[in-house]
Design a protein around this motif. Structure first.
Motif, PDB file in Angstrom:
ATOM      1  N   ASN A  27       0.812  -1.219   0.000  1.00 45.09           N
ATOM      2  CA  ASN A  27       0.000   0.000   0.000  1.00 45.09           C
ATOM      3  C   ASN A  27       0.844   1.268   0.000  1.00 45.09           C
ATOM      4  OD1 ASN A  27      -2.481  -1.263  -0.179  1.00 45.09           O
ATOM      5  ND2 ASN A  27      -2.770  -1.346   2.032  1.00 45.09           N
ATOM      6  N   SER A  28       2.108   1.161   0.399  1.00 42.42           N
ATOM      7  CA  SER A  28       2.978   2.334   0.397  1.00 42.42           C
ATOM      8  C   SER A  28       3.471   2.671  -1.015  1.00 42.42           C
ATOM      9  CB  SER A  28       4.176   2.105   1.326  1.00 42.42           C
ATOM     10  OG  SER A  28       5.072   1.162   0.766  1.00 42.42           O
ATOM     11  N   LEU A  29       3.212   1.779  -1.957  1.00 44.36           N
ATOM     12  CA  LEU A  29       3.670   1.979  -3.328  1.00 44.36           C
ATOM     13  C   LEU A  29       2.586   2.639  -4.175  1.00 44.36           C
ATOM     14  CD1 LEU A  29       5.099  -1.610  -3.925  1.00 44.36           C
ATOM     15  CD2 LEU A  29       6.418   0.440  -3.363  1.00 44.36           C
ATOM     16  N   LYS A  30       3.001   3.470  -5.095  1.00 46.68           N
ATOM     17  CA  LYS A  30       2.060   4.052  -6.044  1.00 46.68           C
ATOM     18  C   LYS A  30       1.795   3.055  -7.174  1.00 46.68           C
ATOM     19  CE  LYS A  30       1.092   8.331  -8.409  1.00 46.68           C
ATOM     20  NZ  LYS A  30       1.310   9.744  -8.270  1.00 46.68           N
ATOM     21  N   ARG A  31       2.863   2.402  -7.617  1.00 46.89           N
ATOM     22  CA  ARG A  31       2.790   1.414  -8.696  1.00 46.89           C
ATOM     23  C   ARG A  31       3.492   0.146  -8.240  1.00 46.89           C
ATOM     24  NH1 ARG A  31       6.162   3.182 -13.032  1.00 46.89           N
ATOM     25  NH2 ARG A  31       5.251   1.438 -14.122  1.00 46.89           N
ATOM     26  N   ASP A  34       7.225  -0.321  -8.770  1.00 45.08           N
ATOM     27  CA  ASP A  34       8.148   0.328  -7.835  1.00 45.08           C
ATOM     28  C   ASP A  34       8.616  -0.610  -6.718  1.00 45.08           C
ATOM     29  OD1 ASP A  34       7.855   2.684  -9.264  1.00 45.08           O
ATOM     30  OD2 ASP A  34       6.266   3.458  -7.962  1.00 45.08           O
ATOM     31  N   ASP A 121      -4.787  -3.755  -7.659  1.00 45.62           N
ATOM     32  CA  ASP A 121      -5.173  -2.343  -7.739  1.00 45.62           C
ATOM     33  C   ASP A 121      -4.034  -1.466  -8.252  1.00 45.62           C
ATOM     34  OD1 ASP A 121      -7.713  -2.918  -6.787  1.00 45.62           O
ATOM     35  OD2 ASP A 121      -7.219  -2.387  -4.704  1.00 45.62           O
ATOM     36  N   ARG A 122      -2.797  -1.917  -8.086  1.00 46.58           N
ATOM     37  CA  ARG A 122      -1.629  -1.131  -8.497  1.00 46.58           C
ATOM     38  C   ARG A 122      -1.065  -1.549  -9.847  1.00 46.58           C
ATOM     39  NH1 ARG A 122      -2.624  -0.735  -3.608  1.00 46.58           N
ATOM     40  NH2 ARG A 122      -2.072   1.081  -2.369  1.00 46.58           N
ATOM     41  N   GLU A 124      -1.229  -0.974 -13.447  1.00 43.73           N
ATOM     42  CA  GLU A 124      -1.734  -0.022 -14.445  1.00 43.73           C
ATOM     43  C   GLU A 124      -0.975  -0.112 -15.763  1.00 43.73           C
ATOM     44  OE1 GLU A 124      -4.417   1.814 -14.052  1.00 43.73           O
ATOM     45  OE2 GLU A 124      -4.710   1.187 -11.970  1.00 43.73           O
ATOM     46  N   ASP A 128       4.021  -2.942 -14.349  1.00 41.56           N
ATOM     47  CA  ASP A 128       3.356  -3.344 -13.110  1.00 41.56           C
ATOM     48  C   ASP A 128       2.916  -4.802 -13.198  1.00 41.56           C
ATOM     49  OD1 ASP A 128       3.488  -0.720 -12.017  1.00 41.56           O
ATOM     50  OD2 ASP A 128       1.575  -0.179 -12.934  1.00 41.56           O
TER      51      ASP A 128
END
Length: 150
Positions: A27-31, A34, A121-122, A124, A128
Motif C-alpha cells: 500500500n505504500s507503493l504508487k505502482r 516500484d 489495484d496497483r 496499471e 506493473d
C-alpha cells in the motif's frame, strides 16, 4: 498454544500480521513496478511460508498462477504480431473476482486474496503486470519449497 502458533505461523490470530505487514508495504507503493526485487522476494517467501502453515493446497494457488500466465501469453499474442506488447488491464482487474470466488469456496485462500487485491489495484502498466506475475510466481515457488502439497 499449538506448535504452529509457537513458531509464529498457523492459526488465524498471529498469521494476520504477516499478511498485514506485506499489505502495508504494498500500500505504500504508487505502482507495483516500484516494488524492489529484494522486497518482492522477501514478501513472496513470507507469504509462501504462511500459506503452507494455514494448509493452503498447491492446486488452489496454482489455478491462480495459471490465470496470470494466460494473461501473460495474451500480452504478447494480442499485439497481433506487430512486435508491440499488448496489455490487458481489464483482464488483470478481472482476477479479483476469481480470487473472491476461490476465497468464498475455501477460507484458506482469504489471506492470499487480502495480499493480491491491493497488488492488482496497483497494476496499471505492463511493467506493473510483470512485477505482479513475478510476485505470484515467487509465492507459488516458496509455497512449494516450504512443503505446500496438493
Amino acid at each position: 498454544m499449538n506448535m504452529r502458533n509457537q513458531r509464529g505461523g498457523g492459526g488465524q490470530p498471529g498469521d494476520g500480521r504477516v499478511v498485514e505487514q506485506i499489505v502495508a508495504g504494498i500500500n505504500s507503493l504508487k505502482r507495483l513496478a516500484d516494488l524492489p526485487v529484494d522486497r518482492l522476494v522477501k514478501y513472496a517467501e513470507d507469504m509462501g511460508r504462511h500459506l503452507v502453515q494455514i494448509n493452503l493446497k498447491t492446486n488452489q494457488i496454482r489455478k491462480f498462477l495459471d490465470a496470470v500466465k494466460k494473461l501473460e501469453a495474451v500480452k504478447t499474442a494480442g499485439a497481433g504480431g506487430s512486435g508491440r506488447e499488448f496489455f490487458d488491464r481489464d483482464g488483470v482487474k478481472l482476477l479479483k473476482p476469481k480470487l473472491a470466488y476461490a476465497a468464498g469456496r475455501q477460507s484458506e485462500v482469504k489471506p492470499l486474496m487480502r495480499l493480491l487485491d491491493p497488488c492488482i489495484d496497483r497494476v496499471e502498466t505492463k511493467e506493473d503486470f510483470k512485477q505482479f506475475a513475478r510476485l505470484v510466481e515467487s509465492i507459488v515457488a516458496y509455497h512449494r519449497f516450504y512443503g505446500g502439497r496438493d
